[in-house]
Design an enzyme around this catalytic site. Structure first.
Site, PDB file in Angstrom:
ATOM      1  N   HIS A 235      41.235  42.436  43.134  1.00  0.00           N
ATOM      2  CA  HIS A 235      40.106  41.510  43.199  1.00  0.00           C
ATOM      3  C   HIS A 235      40.353  40.372  44.166  1.00  0.00           C
ATOM      4  O   HIS A 235      39.426  39.681  44.567  1.00  0.00           O
ATOM      5  CB  HIS A 235      39.742  40.971  41.802  1.00  0.00           C
ATOM      6  CG  HIS A 235      40.701  39.982  41.232  1.00  0.00           C
ATOM      7  ND1 HIS A 235      41.723  40.329  40.378  1.00  0.00           N
ATOM      8  CD2 HIS A 235      40.776  38.640  41.375  1.00  0.00           C
ATOM      9  CE1 HIS A 235      42.377  39.244  40.008  1.00  0.00           C
ATOM     10  NE2 HIS A 235      41.833  38.208  40.599  1.00  0.00           N
ATOM     11  N   ASP A 266      42.572  47.208  39.316  1.00  0.00           N
ATOM     12  CA  ASP A 266      42.849  45.942  40.004  1.00  0.00           C
ATOM     13  C   ASP A 266      44.081  46.000  40.899  1.00  0.00           C
ATOM     14  O   ASP A 266      45.038  45.241  40.724  1.00  0.00           O
ATOM     15  CB  ASP A 266      42.970  44.808  38.998  1.00  0.00           C
ATOM     16  CG  ASP A 266      42.669  43.447  39.629  1.00  0.00           C
ATOM     17  OD1 ASP A 266      42.287  43.413  40.811  1.00  0.00           O
ATOM     18  OD2 ASP A 266      42.814  42.428  38.928  1.00  0.00           O
ATOM     19  N   SER A 354      46.202  34.661  39.631  1.00  0.00           N
ATOM     20  CA  SER A 354      45.999  36.047  40.059  1.00  0.00           C
ATOM     21  C   SER A 354      46.922  36.438  41.201  1.00  0.00           C
ATOM     22  O   SER A 354      47.119  35.683  42.141  1.00  0.00           O
ATOM     23  CB  SER A 354      44.562  36.272  40.507  1.00  0.00           C
ATOM     24  OG  SER A 354      43.735  36.556  39.425  1.00  0.00           O
TER      25      SER A 354
END
Length: 406
Positions: A235, A266, A354
């Site tokens: 992402h 992901d 992230s």
């Protein structure tokens, strides 16, 4: 979705997990000495902060924590030998006391497991059967995302597919739960959970920037042709942007398996520009020196785990389950996204983490994917919490990559 557009979805984090190095490496000649050089001090087997965090989590001394880590490693080696000898096993997990419990396919296999000095049980279902049930639920969720289901995963310890529910007001969730419960006691439902979101963020100052957004520098690897790539959360590079480090381009996104509102995994990669490379040490933000990347051997459920990320920096916990599916909610009102193939953990993360690196010992485990929307870590290494990460070994296998190691 296009990053930088007025109506773009804003992801939460992006943290650098390793120093980005220039291609040039300084070398030099050194004067000799007539004295015999002293032997270098042996490096500790485990990072001090990982040991401290595990000791606090378990309520034991640091010496006992080191013994626990040594025992985990020894048991993993024994399990690897059993699989090499083709003993019929159905997965394994660490119990609370640190013992590796091996699911044996039958009594004969259990006998072999015990002969290897490991605990054995013959489960009612086991990993293969639970994977089959979960695959059916994945297929249903990918047709219509169940907004009220945060995650569903194979839990070897309870011998069930465990479903975490945050609400059941929408039709897709009710239909999903009805299908799940048709499997009887093979499915366990846990209510009162939080909604989940990916963790990438917009504020300036991140190590990796693109189109006004930022994410984290992940692991370095090489493809089958020997070209260097960056492995990160999918992402973070959904639109395959040019990536910059300290304002200078160093890579370009080339592949991602994440797309808002559609079936997603992901993971993603970017081609590293000539003259740049990705460092081989994971930063711990001054809490535990640096952690060398020496491999990507997957740690079993229950193993000690730490992660590096921009927002919460160096936090530790344990591996939860593998083969986890989640429903991510978009904070800007976009469609929900079902992501499969993740792993869960008790490592605390927040928006901004992230792409951050998960590591067990010196073995790279994966990159931060997401976590509870309203989770707040307390600033300590052993902050209580939870998170989901993309296993690195799956990304390496899917893209045909070899991890760069020391």
């Amino acid at each position: 979705m296009k990053h930088g557009k007025k109506n773009a979805r804003r992801y939460i984090v992006a943290a650098s997990i390793g120093a980005l190095l220039s291609a040039g490496v300084a070398t030099g000649a050194y004067a000799g000495t007539t004295e015999e050089p002293s032997a270098p001090a042996a490096a500790p087997a485990y990072q001090p902060e990982m040991v401290k965090a595990l000791a606090v989590t378990l309520g034991v001394s640091e010496k006992a924590a080191v013994e626990r880590l040594d025992r985990e490693a020894e048991q993993q080696d024994r399990f690897a030998e059993l699989r090499k000898d083709r003993v019929d096993t159905l997965g394994a997990f660490f119990a609370k006391d640190g013992s590796l419990v091996v699911n044996a396919a039958d009594a004969e296999a259990a006998k072999d497991v015990r002969a290897a000095g490991l605990q054995a049980r013959v489960p009612e279902r086991g990993e293969s059967e639970l994977d089959r049930i979960k695959a059916q639920l994945d297929a249903k969720a990918l047709k219509s995302a169940p907004a009220g289901v945060s995650a569903w995963s194979v839990d070897l310890a309870s011998d069930t597919v465990t479903i975490e529910v945050n609400g059941d007001t929408d039709a897709a969730t009710r239909s999903f739960l009805k299908a799940a419960k048709s499997n009887g006691d093979a499915v366990r439902v846990v209510k009162g959970q939080e909604k989940l979101e990916t963790q990438a963020v917009v504020p300036p100052g991140s190590r990796m920037t693109f189109n006004g957004y930022l994410c984290s520098v992940g692991y370095g690897a090489k493809d089958r042709n020997g070209k260097q790539v960056l492995v990160t959360a999918g992402h973070c590079i959904e639109d395959l942007p040019e990536l910059a480090y300290n304002g200078t381009r160093f890579a370009k996104g080339t592949h991602t398996r994440f797309a808002l509102g559609t079936r997603s995994v992901d993971m993603g990669i970017a081609a590293v520009d000539a003259g740049n490379s990705i460092g081989l040490d994971i930063t711990t933000y001054g809490r535990a020196g640096t952690v060398p990347v020496k491999g990507s051997k997957r740690a079993p459920s229950g193993a000690a785990l730490c992660k590096s990320g921009q927002t919460t920096q160096w936090t530790c916990g344990k591996v939860g389950s593998y083969n986890v599916s989640v429903t991510y909610t978009d904070q800007n009102g976009g469609p929900d996204t079902v992501v499969t193939g993740l792993a869960s953990s008790s490592v605390c993360t927040q928006g901004g983490d992230s792409g951050g690196a998960y590591v067990s010992g010196d073995q790279a485990q994966g990159m931060t994917s997401g976590g509870p929307s309203n989770q707040r870590c307390n600033g300590q290494v052993n902050s209580p919490g939870s998170s989901y990460f993309q296993p690195l070994d799956d990304a390496l296998a899917y893209y045909g990559l070899t991890l760069n190691t020391k």
